[in-house]
Write an enzyme that holds these catalytic residues in place. Structure first.
Site, PDB file in Angstrom:
ATOM      1  N   GLU A 175       0.429  -1.260   0.032  1.00 48.49           N
ATOM      2  CA  GLU A 175      -0.224  -0.132   0.030  1.00 48.49           C
ATOM      3  C   GLU A 175       1.127   0.910  -0.154  1.00 48.49           C
ATOM      4  O   GLU A 175       1.894   1.429   0.489  1.00 48.49           O
ATOM      5  CB  GLU A 175      -0.682  -0.040   1.343  1.00 48.49           C
ATOM      6  CG  GLU A 175      -1.687  -0.985   1.608  1.00 48.49           C
ATOM      7  CD  GLU A 175      -2.336  -1.155   2.810  1.00 48.49           C
ATOM      8  OE1 GLU A 175      -2.880  -2.163   3.085  1.00 48.49           O
ATOM      9  OE2 GLU A 175      -1.949  -0.181   3.610  1.00 48.49           O
ATOM     10  N   CYS A 212       2.707   8.661   2.070  1.00 47.30           N
ATOM     11  CA  CYS A 212       3.035   7.248   3.324  1.00 47.30           C
ATOM     12  C   CYS A 212       3.379   5.953   2.313  1.00 47.30           C
ATOM     13  O   CYS A 212       2.599   6.103   1.270  1.00 47.30           O
ATOM     14  CB  CYS A 212       1.855   6.944   4.202  1.00 47.30           C
ATOM     15  SG  CYS A 212       2.689   6.088   5.478  1.00 47.30           S
ATOM     16  N   CYS A 243       4.804  -7.749   7.122  1.00 48.78           N
ATOM     17  CA  CYS A 243       5.901  -7.393   8.625  1.00 48.78           C
ATOM     18  C   CYS A 243       6.646  -8.762   9.464  1.00 48.78           C
ATOM     19  O   CYS A 243       5.469  -9.193   9.649  1.00 48.78           O
ATOM     20  CB  CYS A 243       5.912  -6.067   9.365  1.00 48.78           C
ATOM     21  SG  CYS A 243       7.301  -5.790  10.399  1.00 48.78           S
ATOM     22  N   CYS A 299       4.265  -6.656  15.936  1.00 47.29           N
ATOM     23  CA  CYS A 299       3.438  -5.943  16.645  1.00 47.29           C
ATOM     24  C   CYS A 299       1.785  -6.460  17.099  1.00 47.29           C
ATOM     25  O   CYS A 299       1.212  -6.680  16.079  1.00 47.29           O
ATOM     26  CB  CYS A 299       3.512  -4.152  16.526  1.00 47.29           C
ATOM     27  SG  CYS A 299       5.182  -4.160  16.039  1.00 47.29           S
ATOM     28  N   CYS A 359      -1.120  -4.192  15.027  1.00 47.76           N
ATOM     29  CA  CYS A 359      -0.782  -3.773  13.678  1.00 47.76           C
ATOM     30  C   CYS A 359      -1.625  -4.664  12.629  1.00 47.76           C
ATOM     31  O   CYS A 359      -1.191  -6.208  12.738  1.00 47.76           O
ATOM     32  CB  CYS A 359       0.834  -3.659  13.729  1.00 47.76           C
ATOM     33  SG  CYS A 359       1.616  -3.059  11.990  1.00 47.76           S
ATOM     34  N   CYS A 366      -1.539   1.545   8.228  1.00 52.77           N
ATOM     35  CA  CYS A 366      -1.245   0.696   8.518  1.00 52.77           C
ATOM     36  C   CYS A 366      -1.597  -0.568   7.962  1.00 52.77           C
ATOM     37  O   CYS A 366      -1.778  -1.142   8.994  1.00 52.77           O
ATOM     38  CB  CYS A 366       0.271   1.201   8.883  1.00 52.77           C
ATOM     39  SG  CYS A 366       1.067  -0.576   9.643  1.00 52.77           S
TER      40      CYS A 366
HETATM   41  N1  SAH Z   1       7.538  -0.745  10.517  1.00 49.14           N
HETATM   42  C1  SAH Z   1       7.363   0.631  11.276  1.00 49.14           C
HETATM   43  C2  SAH Z   1       7.102   1.574   9.756  1.00 49.14           C
HETATM   44  C3  SAH Z   1       5.428   1.637   9.244  1.00 49.14           C
HETATM   45  S1  SAH Z   1       4.334   1.004  11.182  1.00 49.14           S
HETATM   46  C4  SAH Z   1       7.437   0.977  12.641  1.00 49.14           C
HETATM   47  O1  SAH Z   1       6.779   0.184  13.579  1.00 49.14           O
HETATM   48  O2  SAH Z   1       7.701   2.059  13.256  1.00 49.14           O
HETATM   49  C5  SAH Z   1       4.349   2.582  10.980  1.00 49.14           C
HETATM   50  C6  SAH Z   1       3.447   3.031  12.102  1.00 49.14           C
HETATM   51  O3  SAH Z   1       1.942   3.040  12.082  1.00 49.14           O
HETATM   52  C7  SAH Z   1       4.774   3.059  13.046  1.00 49.14           C
HETATM   53  O4  SAH Z   1       4.677   3.969  14.114  1.00 49.14           O
HETATM   54  C8  SAH Z   1       3.389   2.226  14.258  1.00 49.14           C
HETATM   55  O5  SAH Z   1       3.437   1.589  15.108  1.00 49.14           O
HETATM   56  C9  SAH Z   1       2.502   2.285  13.678  1.00 49.14           C
HETATM   57  N2  SAH Z   1       0.899   1.410  13.440  1.00 49.14           N
HETATM   58  C10 SAH Z   1       0.801   0.054  13.735  1.00 49.14           C
HETATM   59  N3  SAH Z   1      -0.595  -0.308  13.405  1.00 49.14           N
HETATM   60  C11 SAH Z   1      -1.347   1.082  14.349  1.00 49.14           C
HETATM   61  C12 SAH Z   1      -2.897   0.877  14.434  1.00 49.14           C
HETATM   62  N4  SAH Z   1      -3.639   0.295  14.271  1.00 49.14           N
HETATM   63  N5  SAH Z   1      -3.317   2.212  14.965  1.00 49.14           N
HETATM   64  C13 SAH Z   1      -2.226   2.733  14.684  1.00 49.14           C
HETATM   65  N6  SAH Z   1      -1.166   2.892  14.247  1.00 49.14           N
HETATM   66  C14 SAH Z   1      -0.566   1.957  14.628  1.00 49.14           C
HETATM   67 FE1  SF4 Z   2       5.518  -4.338  11.636  1.00 49.37          FE
HETATM   68 FE2  SF4 Z   2       3.490  -3.515  11.661  1.00 49.37          FE
HETATM   69 FE3  SF4 Z   2       5.495  -3.744  13.986  1.00 49.37          FE
HETATM   70 FE4  SF4 Z   2       6.041  -1.243  12.178  1.00 49.37          FE
HETATM   71  S1  SF4 Z   2       3.949  -1.342  13.867  1.00 49.37           S
HETATM   72  S2  SF4 Z   2       6.900  -3.017  12.810  1.00 49.37           S
HETATM   73  S3  SF4 Z   2       4.932  -2.180  10.204  1.00 49.37           S
HETATM   74  S4  SF4 Z   2       4.245  -5.227  12.663  1.00 49.37           S
END
Ligand code: SAH
Ligand code: SF4
Length: 385
Positions: free
Chosen positions: A122, A135, A142, A146, A149, A362
């Site tokens: 995306e 973005c 990934c 996390c 996410c 994301c």
């Molecule tokens: N992997 C990198 C960049 C991609 S994620 C990282 O984790 O920083 C980009 C941002 O989106 C990160 O700060 C992540 O924590 C946030 N993010 C992921 N899932 C989310 C959610 N459900 N609500 C809000 N932010 C989220």
């Molecule tokens: Fe990967 Fe999502 Fe964690 Fe960013 S927030 S490192 S995209 S799993």
């Protein structure tokens, strides 16, 4: 594969590649399409081989590819037709195909793209009053896992190559007459797991597209060795750490990476990055109701980064059904958290929610995408808000 001209013809060589890939996982995909997008000017010049005008032509070609986001060789009216024909027989200007294009009522546009392999990722166009930002993704999926996410839930397919990373910016640029000035790596994937390709993409965005390093943001979950490696380059690239809690026990639960590089270590690496590049230390902080939004965590966060130029960007949790029961906090709790930081001299911003009606956050759209391009179990990634 490298491409160079011999006696006026463009030919291939395996030493370099148009969309040079740093890892073997994505190397197999580079066979499919030779793309000018992703090549540095030096590589374009090399591809033109022993032509006496190779340097000038490479400059013109790079201008069409990157500055003008050209989509057709026919547009290149300062390039001789014979060369245009040769180029078009060998290369594409469009390494990415669009699987879906969504437009939000608030001006945000989102593309779901792929390389002809059905592995979708995306990118999002974010017009603001004074600037246009975008973005982009660095990986398909990934592997960081996390627990909040959508991307993390779906697992990992592969790294994107340079043409796929830069190609997202150029595709989005074609959607708007305004110039994209800012790029954030906050789409799918952990950019530092794809370090060489992301670095080369950053260089191309700076050198060829003409963007300031200060307007290029890499967001990381906190891989300490790569933070150090980027610091060594001493480029003013904007680096943002997804911290989300200053307490190891809580961060451990949210982000498995914390077990390897805990809070203190990763914040130290960010401070060193700030010293090396002259940039503020930027913390992204996800506010999850009853999990990360307590006042004592605000106080601990302030203590951790006090005394260094800083900014904390709070992000109210964007609902994803991760089966963890996570919820967005109330406005009052968000305000209280921000005020606690401000009281302690921390600069606080809040990420605006945009593109809600097109699942702009994301990993959400790729997760929903069904049918031919489906790569995720859509049960696990249903955005509701
Ligand atoms: N992997 C990198 C960049 C991609 S994620 C990282 O984790 O920083 C980009 C941002 O989106 C990160 O700060 C992540 O924590 C946030 N993010 C992921 N899932 C989310 C959610 N459900 N609500 C809000 N932010 C989220
Ligand atoms: Fe990967 Fe999502 Fe964690 Fe960013 S927030 S490192 S995209 S799993």
């Amino acid at each position: 594969m490298a491409i160079f001209a011999s006696r006026g013809r463009i030919v291939y060589d395996r030493a370099h590649t148009a969309c040079e890939s740093a890892d073997s996982a994505s190397a197999k995909y580079t066979r499919w399409v030779l793309s000018l997008v992703g090549m540095t000017r030096a590589q374009i010049e090399e591809a033109l081989g022993d032509r006496p005008d190779a340097r000038m032509r490479s400059r013109q070609i790079a201008n069409w590819v990157y500055r003008r986001a050209g989509s057709s060789f026919d547009q290149m009216n300062d390039i001789p037709e014979v060369l245009r024909r040769e180029l078009s027989a060998t290369f594409t200007l469009e390494p990415l195909q669009i699987a879906r294009h969504l437009k939000s009522t608030d001006g945000v546009e989102k593309l779901l793209v792929h390389r002809g392999d059905n592995e979708v990722f995306e990118c999002v166009l974010l017009p603001y009053g004074d600037r246009v930002s975008c973005c982009i993704s660095s990986q398909v999926g990934c592997p960081m896992g996390c627990t909040f996410c959508a991307t993390g839930l779906g697992g990992f397919d592969r790294n994107l190559d340079v043409s796929e990373i830069v190609g997202q910016v150029l595709l989005l640029q074609r959607l708007t007459p305004r110039r994209i000035s800012h790029v954030v790596f906050m789409g799918m994937g952990e950019p530092f797991l794809n370090f060489p390709n992301v670095l080369k993409a950053l260089e191309i965005l700076h050198d060829e597209v003409g963007m300031s390093y200060r307007h290029l943001t890499v967001s990381t979950v906190g891989l300490v060795p790569q933070i150090k490696m980027l610091a060594e380059r001493k480029l003013p690239i904007h680096l943002a750490l997804s911290l989300h809690s200053p307490i190891d026990a809580i961060r451990d639960r949210l982000m498995p990476v914390n077990k390897k590089w805990p809070v203190r270590e990763v914040v130290e690496a960010m401070k060193a990055y700030g010293r090396a590049t002259g940039r503020k230390i930027t913390i992204e902080y996800l506010l999850i109701d009853g999990v990360t939004d307590s006042i004592d965590q605000a106080q601990e966060l302030a203590r951790l980064i006090r005394g260094v130029p800083n900014v904390v960007n709070v992000i109210p949790f964007n609902y994803v059904d991760t089966s963890q029961g996570f919820r967005k906090p109330s406005r009052e709790r968000v305000r209280a958290f921000k005020n606690e930081l401000k009281k302690r001299g921390i600069n606080v911003t809040e990420r605006m929610e945009r593109g809600q009606d097109i699942a702009a956050a994301c990993g959400q759209l790729a997760g929903q995408h069904a049918g031919r391009f489906a790569r995720r179990d859509s049960r696990s990634v249903l955005p509701v808000s």
